[in-house]
Motif scaffolding. Structure first.
Motif: not given
Length: 124
Positions: A3-5, A48-50, A79, A122
């Motif tokens: 999962q993206k954070q 993994r930053v969303g 981003l 997200l």
């Protein structure tokens, strides 16, 4: 798939604590940084930053400078960044968007509004 954070960037640990509590209660993974420089290091490390929640009023490197530096990194140029600020005066939203933020939310944060904004980034 991991999962993206959500990356929370805020110089006030109380704000970070409150936001993390709200997000985690909804099973949204998050990490945090207390300064713009710390955030840029985290983003360089390949997390993994969303989406980024960016406090604007910070000492040293403010949110505008941090957004600009983040946008200068090729892998972070797209981003999503949501500016989070107590500055809710006329023109502040536009200034945040001009600085490169994708969206804007004022403090005190309306949790429902925040969740709607986060979902659009997200749910990819």
């Amino acid at each position: 798939m991991e999962q993206k954070q959500v990356l929370i960037i805020d110089d006030d640990q109380r704000n970070i604590f409150a936001l993390k509590a709200v997000l985690r209660s909804r099973s949204i993974a998050c990490l945090s940084a207390g300064t713009g420089a710390e955030a840029l290091q985290l983003l360089s490390a390949g997390h993994r930053v969303g989406v980024v929640l960016m406090d604007i009023m910070m000492p040293d490197m403010d949110g505008y400078e941090t957004i600009s530096a983040l946008r200068a990194m090729p892998w972070n140029s797209r981003l999503p960044v949501i500016a989070v600020t107590a500055k809710a005066m006329v023109g502040d939203r536009e200034k945040c968007l001009e600085a490169g933020a994708d969206n804007y939310i004022s403090k005190p944060i309306d949790v429902d509004e925040l969740l709607v904004q986060l979902q659009q980034y997200l749910s990819v």
